[in-house]
Design a protein around this motif. Structure first.
Motif, PDB file in Angstrom:
ATOM      1  N   GLU A  28      36.196  93.456  64.409  1.00 55.59           N
ATOM      2  CA  GLU A  28      35.124  92.523  64.782  1.00 55.59           C
ATOM      3  C   GLU A  28      35.435  91.106  64.328  1.00 55.59           C
ATOM      4  N   ARG A  29      35.918  90.970  63.097  1.00 59.87           N
ATOM      5  CA  ARG A  29      36.225  89.650  62.578  1.00 59.87           C
ATOM      6  C   ARG A  29      37.303  88.981  63.411  1.00 59.87           C
ATOM      7  N   SER A  30      38.347  89.705  63.759  1.00 61.68           N
ATOM      8  CA  SER A  30      39.442  89.134  64.543  1.00 61.68           C
ATOM      9  C   SER A  30      38.965  88.671  65.915  1.00 61.68           C
ATOM     10  N   LEU A  31      38.159  89.491  66.576  1.00 58.57           N
ATOM     11  CA  LEU A  31      37.723  89.143  67.929  1.00 58.57           C
ATOM     12  C   LEU A  31      36.664  88.058  67.916  1.00 58.57           C
ATOM     13  N   ARG A  32      35.875  87.961  66.835  1.00 60.23           N
ATOM     14  CA  ARG A  32      34.906  86.868  66.743  1.00 60.23           C
ATOM     15  C   ARG A  32      35.619  85.547  66.516  1.00 60.23           C
ATOM     16  N   GLN A  33      36.660  85.556  65.670  1.00 65.05           N
ATOM     17  CA  GLN A  33      37.308  84.287  65.348  1.00 65.05           C
ATOM     18  C   GLN A  33      38.377  83.879  66.350  1.00 65.05           C
ATOM     19  N   TYR A  34      39.052  84.839  66.968  1.00 67.46           N
ATOM     20  CA  TYR A  34      40.137  84.519  67.891  1.00 67.46           C
ATOM     21  C   TYR A  34      39.773  84.724  69.353  1.00 67.46           C
ATOM     22  N   GLY A  35      38.709  85.477  69.621  1.00 66.55           N
ATOM     23  CA  GLY A  35      38.314  85.720  71.001  1.00 66.55           C
ATOM     24  C   GLY A  35      39.164  86.783  71.667  1.00 66.55           C
ATOM     25  N   LEU A  36      40.447  86.700  71.424  1.00 65.62           N
ATOM     26  CA  LEU A  36      41.437  87.577  72.039  1.00 65.62           C
ATOM     27  C   LEU A  36      42.500  87.840  70.985  1.00 65.62           C
ATOM     28  N   ALA A  37      42.873  89.105  70.779  1.00 68.73           N
ATOM     29  CA  ALA A  37      43.842  89.402  69.720  1.00 68.73           C
ATOM     30  C   ALA A  37      44.590  90.687  70.016  1.00 68.73           C
ATOM     31  N   THR A  38      45.784  90.780  69.469  1.00 69.02           N
ATOM     32  CA  THR A  38      46.550  92.024  69.526  1.00 69.02           C
ATOM     33  C   THR A  38      46.133  92.891  68.341  1.00 69.02           C
ATOM     34  N   GLU A  39      46.511  94.144  68.398  1.00 69.09           N
ATOM     35  CA  GLU A  39      46.192  95.043  67.293  1.00 69.09           C
ATOM     36  C   GLU A  39      46.841  94.560  65.998  1.00 69.09           C
ATOM     37  N   ALA A  40      48.086  94.110  66.084  1.00 68.35           N
ATOM     38  CA  ALA A  40      48.796  93.649  64.887  1.00 68.35           C
ATOM     39  C   ALA A  40      48.114  92.433  64.262  1.00 68.35           C
ATOM     40  N   GLU A  41      47.547  91.554  65.088  1.00 73.36           N
ATOM     41  CA  GLU A  41      46.875  90.367  64.569  1.00 73.36           C
ATOM     42  C   GLU A  41      45.602  90.726  63.819  1.00 73.36           C
ATOM     43  N   MET A  42      45.038  91.897  64.122  1.00 75.50           N
ATOM     44  CA  MET A  42      43.807  92.312  63.458  1.00 75.50           C
ATOM     45  C   MET A  42      44.026  92.723  62.012  1.00 75.50           C
ATOM     46  N   HIS A  43      45.242  93.119  61.664  1.00 69.29           N
ATOM     47  CA  HIS A  43      45.523  93.417  60.258  1.00 69.29           C
ATOM     48  C   HIS A  43      46.652  92.524  59.753  1.00 69.29           C
ATOM     49  N   TYR A  44      46.668  91.289  60.257  1.00 67.47           N
ATOM     50  CA  TYR A  44      47.649  90.289  59.860  1.00 67.47           C
ATOM     51  C   TYR A  44      47.604  90.070  58.344  1.00 67.47           C
ATOM     52  N   LEU A  45      48.722  90.292  57.678  1.00 68.51           N
ATOM     53  CA  LEU A  45      48.864  90.143  56.232  1.00 68.51           C
ATOM     54  C   LEU A  45      47.892  91.018  55.439  1.00 68.51           C
ATOM     55  N   ARG A  46      47.463  92.110  56.016  1.00 68.62           N
ATOM     56  CA  ARG A  46      46.600  93.072  55.316  1.00 68.62           C
ATOM     57  C   ARG A  46      47.279  94.435  55.334  1.00 68.62           C
ATOM     58  N   LYS A  47      48.262  94.577  54.485  1.00 66.89           N
ATOM     59  CA  LYS A  47      49.014  95.819  54.433  1.00 66.89           C
ATOM     60  C   LYS A  47      48.100  96.974  54.027  1.00 66.89           C
ATOM     61  N   GLY A  48      48.318  98.097  54.650  1.00 66.41           N
ATOM     62  CA  GLY A  48      47.543  99.274  54.308  1.00 66.41           C
ATOM     63  C   GLY A  48      46.307  99.478  55.155  1.00 66.41           C
TER      64      GLY A  48
END
Length: 416
Positions: free
Chosen positions: A215-235
């Motif tokens: 939700e956070r990724s799509l609210r802030q970016y509008g459009l995102a890949t799966e990898a961008e949704m856990h960008y720099l969030r290992k695990g």
């Protein structure tokens, strides 16, 4: 097991950019409103605003907010942190201001640091206890309130003294928070004395965490890949994958491809696709002046900070060069991306000379692709719309930086 995700939609690049820029608050006049309320809405929508120390022009956190809230002043941010307590500082992908409503979703990271995760320096429990006891007894303190113990060596993290390292470790573990900043220096206090009553401090479940990141990724970016949704969030990749599958299964989120970008899979809220207007796509127009909007962006702006994404979706190959040796710089020390409508059209190397109150434009470049494809119609549009709009934005940017004049003194393909 997550539901199998299948691509079901196709989107033009122009429409994709509109969704992205709308989410970022760069499409439409002052979409977040004004004043402190506008600043809160901007930070909540963007998810974070990166804090940076470089002050060649106004620091990144002020610049990013000003771009979206035109009447913004640094006092707004100060008040929201120290008095209203609507935002807090913590580590996102970098040191950032974050909406307080997201606080609980940073608890897993705090817990990880408290459990032994490293953050660039060696934990000194004895020093941490000493620092914590002093803050508990004396109240909020800055790093300079602690003297380096006699005979102690500087620490390995930016040559910090041991007490500063202890403060930062306590901060990363969530035991202290930044109550305010004085002259850009952090003032630390116990977390229980900084957090306002009623803040949800329950640890999110893996399912809640996965959904939050989507939700956070799509609210802030509008459009995102799966990898961008856990960008720099290992695990968190499996959590995101599971949440994404469930949200696609319910059609809350749609899987799509962007025309011209091959088989790469993106995701967007279904409501974002429905909200696309049927009007002729193209450059954003300021409703009041009829001029196409121009934004001068910070190198750390949320819209450009993921360089690979920027290259893919906006065909803009960008690198901040302040970390590049001077002889190897192509565009200048602190080049600022320039957004015109839905296109990244150039970059400007600028410096605020605060003593003379002049904004120095050291270099101004237009993208080569734009120059080569300037038809007579686009050339007229550029001359009649971009240039006056850019000049207006540049004057506003100068004023925001405490400057009264703009001085064009450098190199580049464009002189305005």
């Amino acid at each position: 097991m997550s539901a199998k995700i299948k691509t079901r939609n196709s989107l033009s690049l122009t429409a994709a950019r509109k969704i992205i820029l709308t989410a970022q608050g760069l499409w439409g006049p002052a979409p977040f409103g004004s004043g402190k309320a506008g600043v809160v809405r901007a930070i909540e929508k963007l998810g974070y605003v990166q804090i940076d120390t470089i002050s060649v022009v106004e620091r990144a956190h002020h610049h990013v907010i000003w771009t979206r809230v035109p009447d913004y002043t640094p006092q707004h941010l100060h008040d929201l942190q120290t008095q209203d307590r609507k935002i807090f500082e913590y580590w996102s992908h970098a040191a950032s201001y974050l909406p307080l409503s997201d606080y609980r979703f940073y608890l897993p990271r705090m817990h990880a640091f408290a459990s032994g995760k490293r953050h660039g320096f060696v934990r000194n429990r004895r020093m941490m206890t000493f620092v914590l006891d002093r803050i508990r007894a004396e109240g909020a303190l800055q790093a300079r309130d602690f003297e380096t113990p006699k005979g102690a060596r500087s620490g390995p993290w930016f040559d910090w003294k041991p007490t500063k390292i202890a403060l930062e470790q306590l901060f990363m573990e969530g035991k202290v928070m930044v109550r305010e900043r004085r002259g850009f220096q952090k003032v630390y206090d116990l977390t229980e004395r900084v957090l306002p009553p009623g803040v949800d401090c329950s640890m999110p479940s893996p399912q809640e965490m996965g959904r939050f990141l989507v939700e956070r990724s799509l609210r802030q970016y509008g459009l995102a890949t799966e990898a961008e949704m856990h960008y720099l969030r290992k695990g968190h990749s499996s959590q995101v994958r599971n949440a994404l599958g469930e949200m696609c299964e319910s059609s809350e989120v749609l899987s799509l491809q962007v025309e011209g970008l091959g088989a790469q899979e993106f995701f967007a809220f279904s409501e974002s696709l429905k909200s696309l207007t049927q009007a002729q796509p193209g450059l954003k127009t300021d409703a009041k002046t009829g001029e196409n909007s121009v934004f001068i962006l910070s190198p750390f702006d949320n819209a450009v900070i993921q360089r690979k994404r920027l290259k893919t979706l906006f065909d803009f190959d960008y690198q901040i060069e302040c970390y590049v040796p001077a002889p190897k710089r192509q565009y200048g020390y602190f080049c600022l991306p320039i957004l015109w409508g839905d296109q990244m059209v150039g970059r400007m190397d600028a410096k605020a000379d605060r003593k003379s109150k002049k904004l120095l434009v050291l270099a101004l470049y237009l993208e080569k692709l734009i120059q080569k494809k300037l038809s007579k119609r686009i050339h007229k549009q550029f001359k009649d719309q971009f240039q006056p709009s850019f000049k207006k934005t540049l004057q506003s940017f100068a004023k925001f930086n405490g400057c009264e004049k703009v001085e064009m003194r450098g190199k580049g393909v464009v002189k305005l």
